[in-house]
Design a protein around this motif. Structure first.
Motif, mmCIF file in Angstrom:
data_model
loop_
_atom_site.group_PDB
_atom_site.id
_atom_site.type_symbol
_atom_site.label_atom_id
_atom_site.label_comp_id
_atom_site.label_asym_id
_atom_site.label_seq_id
_atom_site.Cartn_x
_atom_site.Cartn_y
_atom_site.Cartn_z
ATOM 1 N N ARG A 304 43.172 30.258 43.745
ATOM 2 C CA ARG A 304 42.502 31.056 42.714
ATOM 3 C C ARG A 304 43.385 31.207 41.474
ATOM 4 N N GLN A 305 44.671 31.391 41.667
ATOM 5 C CA GLN A 305 45.580 31.488 40.523
ATOM 6 C C GLN A 305 45.607 30.183 39.739
ATOM 7 N N ASP A 306 45.581 29.052 40.434
ATOM 8 C CA ASP A 306 45.551 27.751 39.753
ATOM 9 C C ASP A 306 44.266 27.574 38.951
ATOM 10 N N ILE A 307 43.156 28.015 39.520
ATOM 11 C CA ILE A 307 41.876 27.877 38.814
ATOM 12 C C ILE A 307 41.876 28.716 37.542
ATOM 13 N N LEU A 308 42.472 29.888 37.590
ATOM 14 C CA LEU A 308 42.564 30.710 36.381
ATOM 15 C C LEU A 308 43.437 30.042 35.316
ATOM 16 N N LEU A 309 44.453 29.279 35.747
ATOM 17 C CA LEU A 309 45.279 28.545 34.790
ATOM 18 C C LEU A 309 44.548 27.325 34.225
ATOM 19 N N MET A 310 43.602 26.793 34.980
ATOM 20 C CA MET A 310 42.814 25.651 34.511
ATOM 21 C C MET A 310 41.698 26.069 33.558
ATOM 22 N N LYS A 311 41.249 27.297 33.694
ATOM 23 C CA LYS A 311 40.106 27.759 32.905
ATOM 24 C C LYS A 311 40.293 27.573 31.397
ATOM 25 N N PRO A 312 41.450 27.908 30.772
ATOM 26 C CA PRO A 312 41.601 27.710 29.320
ATOM 27 C C PRO A 312 41.431 26.254 28.885
ATOM 28 N N TYR A 313 41.810 25.306 29.745
ATOM 29 C CA TYR A 313 41.619 23.894 29.412
ATOM 30 C C TYR A 313 40.130 23.570 29.277
ATOM 31 N N PHE A 314 39.326 24.096 30.190
ATOM 32 C CA PHE A 314 37.893 23.794 30.176
ATOM 33 C C PHE A 314 37.176 24.472 29.013
ATOM 34 N N LEU A 315 37.630 25.673 28.653
ATOM 35 C CA LEU A 315 36.974 26.401 27.567
ATOM 36 C C LEU A 315 37.207 25.746 26.211
ATOM 37 N N THR A 316 38.250 24.939 26.082
ATOM 38 C CA THR A 316 38.535 24.258 24.811
ATOM 39 C C THR A 316 38.285 22.761 24.892
ATOM 40 N N CYS A 317 37.659 22.310 25.956
ATOM 41 C CA CYS A 317 37.379 20.884 26.140
ATOM 42 C C CYS A 317 35.876 20.651 26.040
ATOM 43 N N LEU A 329 31.638 26.963 40.535
ATOM 44 C CA LEU A 329 32.002 28.247 41.144
ATOM 45 C C LEU A 329 30.993 29.337 40.810
ATOM 46 N N GLN A 330 29.761 28.946 40.511
ATOM 47 C CA GLN A 330 28.773 29.945 40.109
ATOM 48 C C GLN A 330 28.417 30.904 41.246
ATOM 49 N N ASP A 331 28.556 30.465 42.497
ATOM 50 C CA ASP A 331 28.294 31.365 43.622
ATOM 51 C C ASP A 331 29.423 32.370 43.831
ATOM 52 N N ARG A 332 30.579 32.095 43.265
ATOM 53 C CA ARG A 332 31.722 33.015 43.347
ATOM 54 C C ARG A 332 32.283 33.178 41.937
ATOM 55 N N GLN A 333 31.503 33.806 41.079
ATOM 56 C CA GLN A 333 31.857 33.939 39.679
ATOM 57 C C GLN A 333 33.168 34.690 39.494
ATOM 58 N N HIS A 334 33.481 35.593 40.401
ATOM 59 C CA HIS A 334 34.719 36.370 40.253
ATOM 60 C C HIS A 334 35.966 35.513 40.417
ATOM 61 N N PHE A 335 35.836 34.299 40.942
ATOM 62 C CA PHE A 335 36.996 33.424 41.085
ATOM 63 C C PHE A 335 37.508 32.922 39.739
ATOM 64 N N VAL A 336 36.661 32.909 38.723
ATOM 65 C CA VAL A 336 37.092 32.475 37.389
ATOM 66 C C VAL A 336 37.346 33.682 36.482
ATOM 67 N N GLU A 337 37.369 34.874 37.055
ATOM 68 C CA GLU A 337 37.618 36.086 36.276
ATOM 69 C C GLU A 337 38.903 36.791 36.692
#
Length: 446
Positions: A304-317, A329-337
């Motif tokens: 989960r910590q790695d996914i949070l570090l990956m999130k900024p890459y996706f938001l600017t790509c 991860l739409q079934d577990r939305q809190h994993f990206v929060e």
């Protein structure tokens, strides 16, 4: 003339539909059965010939000659009497004979007709709102259900029934005005938290020896009603409010990592079902020692910590946004929060191993896009400024460490072996010191 007297006189002047055996005996003996004439004032329906099938069903014509709304108590009594005669006749007839089979079919039709008279289908509304329940009229006729109010079976073929779209409370149409339990979804909306004490029993005496929900007198000896304990609330309930359903209790999972289903009351069962996927458990605060004993939790936390570090890459790509990678991860939305909130379903899936497999697969897809497939994301990697060797580094790599101040990425060994400050932080500090004289000079000129 009263209806009962007319019916009695009618039966005297007509062949009894249940005496077909005697009629056949007369015919076999060569005798002609006596003919009777019905008095016209006693029989309102038209005369029909070859009415054996009607008589086999045990339903006189006047049972169907009037609209449903005009049935009176005498009709129900006549049907009950016919049902009793059918039962008696079935016992007297030879087993597995055709006549016995026909009589059984007749008994079924009579019972269905009786039930229909007791619970006539009226033009019920499709939607009704009671105690925050939003009841929707059900169209399914073949599924066997149980009424949550009266605990009786719902016969969909002949009874109207409703289901709450919020908490899935089911009941007969006739039971809706007797409902006293508010919709559990309203409790979930206003109070999204669990009882975190293991079976907090308060005792029957504190409940005044009454059901905690409907206040029906109960006792442990079953007189007048058996007291059943809910493992989630710790309180006691009657058999109408507690059906011995089982569910996984959150308190036992968090404190003991125990997933054995326990007996809970009906309201707790619905509440736990609605809360199952809500991320309301902050394990680091409730039971931080759990991470020391459950290795799977440590693994999931790192992913989960790695996914949070990956999130900024996706938001600017642009490519990642078009591919909608985060929707995996739409079934577990809190994993990206966040990385510290869990739902009860998360803990169940961690225990079974399903979450580790699925999350590892998603982690691999995300890392492949950033490190291999997308040049724009690759350009946002780091070079270790301490050794200035090796491949491009990313903050979610397992062999890297990240500076807490500037988020620069280094090899883990280089970062811990180097006792100096972060090179990037040093440059930023030096640049800031160089800019200060110019800023002071500009302020002095003003």
């Amino acid at each position: 003339m009263e209806y009962d007297e007319r019916l009695a006189l009618f039966r005297q002047t007509h062949l009894n539909p249940f005496d077909r055996g005697e009629e056949e005996d007369h015919l076999e003996g060569g005798k002609t059965p006596p003919q009777y004439e019905a008095k016209p004032e006693l029989f309102s329906g038209p005369k029909t010939h070859n009415s054996d099938r009607t008589m086999d069903l045990g339903l006189a014509e006047d049972h169907f000659s009037r609209p449903v709304g005009s049935f009176v108590a005498s009709d129900i009594e006549q049907l009950k009497q016919a049902i009793g005669e059918c039962k008696k006749l079935i016992l007297e007839l030879p087993e597995h004979s055709e006549r016995q089979k026909d009589t059984v079919v007749k008994l079924i039709h009579l019972r269905l007709k009786l039930q229909e008279l007791k619970d006539p289908e009226e033009d019920e509304p499709n939607l009704r709102v009671i105690l925050e329940h939003r009841f929707s009229k059900e169209k399914s006729k073949s599924v066997k259900q149980t009424c949550d109010k009266c605990s009786a079976i719902i016969w969909g073929l002949i009874q109207t029934w409703y289901t709450c779209t919020g908490c899935y409370y089911r009941c007969h149409s006739k039971c809706m005005n007797l409902i006293t339990k508010p919709c559990v979804r309203s409790k979930v909306s206003h109070q999204s938290e669990y009882e975190l004490s293991i079976c907090p029993e308060i005792g029957l005496d504190r409940q005044d020896y009454r059901c905690a929900e409907c206040r029906t007198p109960i006792s442990l000896r079953g007189v007048p009603t058996e007291a059943r304990q809910c493992d989630y609330t710790g309180q006691y309930y009657c058999s109408t409010c507690h059906w011995n359903d089982t569910a996984i209790v959150p308190a036992r999972v968090i404190h003991n990592w125990e997933f054995e289903p326990r007996k809970v009351c009906r309201s707790s069962l619905r509440y736990l079902a609605l809360m199952m996927s809500r991320p309301v458990l902050k394990l680091k605060e409730i039971n931080p020692l759990l991470f020391n004993f459950v290795e799977e939790l440590v693994e999931i936390k790192k992913l989960r910590q790695d996914i949070l570090l990956m999130k900024p890459y996706f938001l600017t790509c642009k490519e990642a946004m078009e591919a909608r990678l985060l929707l995996q991860l739409q079934d577990r939305q809190h994993f990206v929060e966040n990385d510290d909130m869990y739902s009860l379903q998360d803990l169940i899936d961690i225990s079974s191993g399903r979450l580790s497999c699925s999350l590892t697969e998603i982690h691999t897809i995300f890392a492949k896009h950033i490190k291999l497939d997308c040049e724009r994301c690759q350009a946002k990697g780091f070079v270790c400024e301490l050794c200035k060797e090796g491949d491009i580094l990313f903050p979610f790599d397992s062999h890297t460490s990240v500076c807490q101040d500037c988020s620069a990425v280094f090899h883990r060994d280089c970062y811990y072996d180097n006792s100096t400050t972060c090179p990037r932080c040093a440059r930023m500090t030096e640049r800031k010191q160089d800019d200060e004289p110019y800023e002071k000079g500009a302020e002095h000129q003003k």
